[in-house]
Structure formats: C-alpha cells, structure tokens
Design a protein around this motif. Sequence first.
Motif, PDB file in Angstrom:
ATOM      1  N   UNK A  32       0.843  -1.202   0.000  1.00  0.00           N
ATOM      2  CA  UNK A  32       0.000   0.000   0.000  1.00  0.00           C
ATOM      3  C   UNK A  32       0.877   1.251   0.000  1.00  0.00           C
ATOM      4  N   UNK A  33       1.909   1.255   0.850  1.00  0.00           N
ATOM      5  CA  UNK A  33       2.831   2.396   0.887  1.00  0.00           C
ATOM      6  C   UNK A  33       3.499   2.574  -0.467  1.00  0.00           C
ATOM      7  N   UNK A  69      -1.874  13.897   0.764  1.00  0.00           N
ATOM      8  CA  UNK A  69      -3.202  13.367   0.437  1.00  0.00           C
ATOM      9  C   UNK A  69      -3.123  11.976  -0.188  1.00  0.00           C
ATOM     10  N   UNK A  70      -2.106  11.755  -1.026  1.00  0.00           N
ATOM     11  CA  UNK A  70      -1.953  10.448  -1.673  1.00  0.00           C
ATOM     12  C   UNK A  70      -1.703   9.350  -0.643  1.00  0.00           C
ATOM     13  N   UNK A  71      -0.854   9.639   0.345  1.00  0.00           N
ATOM     14  CA  UNK A  71      -0.570   8.629   1.363  1.00  0.00           C
ATOM     15  C   UNK A  71      -1.809   8.340   2.200  1.00  0.00           C
ATOM     16  N   UNK A  72      -2.522   9.379   2.598  1.00  0.00           N
ATOM     17  CA  UNK A  72      -3.735   9.168   3.393  1.00  0.00           C
ATOM     18  C   UNK A  72      -4.779   8.387   2.599  1.00  0.00           C
ATOM     19  N   UNK A  73      -4.967   8.766   1.333  1.00  0.00           N
ATOM     20  CA  UNK A  73      -5.986   8.110   0.515  1.00  0.00           C
ATOM     21  C   UNK A  73      -5.718   6.617   0.352  1.00  0.00           C
ATOM     22  N   UNK A 106       1.838   4.414  11.253  1.00  0.00           N
ATOM     23  CA  UNK A 106       2.683   4.898  10.163  1.00  0.00           C
ATOM     24  C   UNK A 106       3.012   6.365  10.375  1.00  0.00           C
ATOM     25  N   UNK A 107       4.311   6.669  10.476  1.00  0.00           N
ATOM     26  CA  UNK A 107       4.786   8.059  10.543  1.00  0.00           C
ATOM     27  C   UNK A 107       5.517   8.351   9.242  1.00  0.00           C
ATOM     28  N   UNK A 108       5.241   9.493   8.620  1.00  0.00           N
ATOM     29  CA  UNK A 108       5.854   9.739   7.319  1.00  0.00           C
ATOM     30  C   UNK A 108       6.029  11.234   7.033  1.00  0.00           C
ATOM     31  N   UNK A 109       7.050  11.517   6.258  1.00  0.00           N
ATOM     32  CA  UNK A 109       7.251  12.833   5.670  1.00  0.00           C
ATOM     33  C   UNK A 109       6.878  12.675   4.204  1.00  0.00           C
ATOM     34  N   UNK A 110       5.752  13.218   3.775  1.00  0.00           N
ATOM     35  CA  UNK A 110       5.269  12.939   2.425  1.00  0.00           C
ATOM     36  C   UNK A 110       6.199  13.407   1.318  1.00  0.00           C
ATOM     37  N   UNK A 111       6.899  14.525   1.522  1.00  0.00           N
ATOM     38  CA  UNK A 111       7.796  15.008   0.470  1.00  0.00           C
ATOM     39  C   UNK A 111       8.978  15.746   1.083  1.00  0.00           C
TER      40      UNK A 111
END
Length: 350
Positions: A32-33, A69-73, A106-111
């Motif tokens: 998924x990621x 938004x892409x990661x959340x979706x 899940x912890x993330x820095x989207x960009x």
Amino acid sequence: MPDGLTTLTRYTIEQEHRHPGSSGEFSALLNVIATATKIIANQVTRGAIAPGSGDGVPLHRRMDAHAHDAMLAQALWTGHLSALLSEQNREIEPVPVTQRRGKYLLAFDPLDGSSNIDVNLPVGTIFSVLRCPDTDRAPVAADFLQPGVEQVCAGFTLYGAATLLVITTGDGVDGFTLDREIGAFVLTHPRMRIPQESTGFAINAANERFWEPPVRRYVHECLDGAAGPRKRDFNMRWVASLVADAFHILTRGGVYLYPYDTRYPQGRVSLLYGANPIAFIVEQAGGAASTGHERVLDVRPAELHQRVPMIFGSRNEVQRIQHYHTESEDGPRFDASLFGQRSLFRRARG
C-alpha cells in the motif's frame, strides 16, 4: 520484465513465507505504501503542470499537499493501520471508526526536500512503521512516542532520474527501482552495504559559524586533506535533500552531517519520520547514526514533531565525530581557536 527479476510484491510474499504464522498484514501494508509513492512519483514528475498550477500556491506547497493526500488516501482504508502521523499535520490521523483498525502505526514525511521541486532536484518520501501499543482502544499521540529501536520497518522513496524505494525490516536493506512499463518496483539493489571508511562528507558549509567545535574540527581535518591529520583527500557535497544524501551514502559511502548549531539547539531533522527511519536503514546497511552525543535510535521522543541533530553514514567516520564530541565534553579539550583564523572558503595563513 526480464525473467529472474523480483518485484516488490514477490519479495514481500517470499519474506512472508520465511515467517510461518504471518498474517500477511505487514506485507500488504508495504505494498500500500509503495502504491502511494507511485502516485506521488507521478505527481512529482509532472512538476509545474500538476493539478492546481493556476491557483497561485507555490509549487512545493502544492506538491507537499498532493503527497500527503496520496498517502492518506491509500493507507487509511486498508485495515492495517491504527493511526498515521504526517509531517504536514500537527496531530495524528486516527483511522476512522467506520474502518477496521490494524496493529500498525505509520509516521511519514510525504515530500522531504520539497523546496528542491522548484529547481528540479531530487525529493523523496520517508516512512516509519511502528506497532500500536494497544489496539483495544482509540489511538493517541503518545502511541507514536517510541524510540527508533522499536521500528518494525523503515524506508524512503527517492524521486530522481529513476524512482527508487529503499526498505528495511530489520534484516538488511534492499533497494527497488520503479519499472514504469509494468508499474512495479523491481529489486535492483539487494543487501545494500555502507563502506566503513569514507572520503566524502555532506554538510551545509554556510552554517559553519554556528557549529559546535567538534564538528568544525572534523570538517577542517577533512578539508586539510592529505596534508592534514587524516592523510587523505576528501570530497564535499550537499544536496539539501535527506533522501538524496542518504541514497548516495548507501551506494558510495560517506557521512552526512546536519549537526546541532547555536540557532537550533534542538536540531533540524524530524525524529519520528526523518531521523529514526534513516538511522534504522543506515544501521541495517552497516553504518552508524548519531546525534553527536548518542545513538539516534536510542533517543526517547517527547513530542510528535521533535527534531534532533543527525550525523550518519560510514561507521568509522560517525564514530570519529562522536568521539570528538565526547573528547570536547569530558576529556582533553582541543583548542577551538585554531579554527578562528580560517573558514571553509579562506586559506589558512601560514
């Protein structure tokens, strides 16, 4: 796709088979990621022609929002997660009560490095997977405040000339390249290892006047090259993109320094979705990661968006820098005034 190449899907299934009793949840989460990062990669490569180009919002801010938004979706509906923490939001994002909640966080820095978008330099997504301490209740912010040694998985995707996904689950580091013809990540960099020795370092030289003396000592010894105490020449580079510098070190060795400085005593690298996942990857590849004073993975988080100094890369170089910090605090002190007569850009008088 040529015969014999391993896709990420095949890789995760084979890893699952090595662990009898595995539920498949974790493998599904990784895929998924990966799907989310493919979507982000597509947006990044479109640059200024991505949706919203006429709304007056700076490109890097639009791309940050698209990536978030892409990661959340992709991740919220899967049933594998209990909550998410994004660099873009002050608070955590619990999985809605209408969806099944899983056992992971899940912890993330989207960009990461999004300011580089404007000048077409590499950017990336960084992520860290933790176990949720208690799945019988609603997730809370404190659930994320786990030291890096508790990570189940860490990785980053680098959006450059090629899109590269690097992951570790605590058993080495593997790198995958996105094959756009088949839409899949393919294993291209198995069992990545960082050389223990290095002749390269990455640091923002413009901040020299704010560094601690141990960092200045290390950098000047490198700049002195073969004529100095290190007896060999070094190269200096700085991309201002954590993922780009991390991948360079994974493939060629070197050391990255974003150290403590007098303007930012707390450090500059986000601990939960920056320093911890990169440190986990680096250690699994045979390198080391330190704040200058302690191992990054041992730092106990106190808040969601906590920042720390970070030094990582070839083990012997990181240990040398940490030793300089210890020597400065507890042992015989070197004379910091030695560095007052020169900077990175002036020749020493002699």
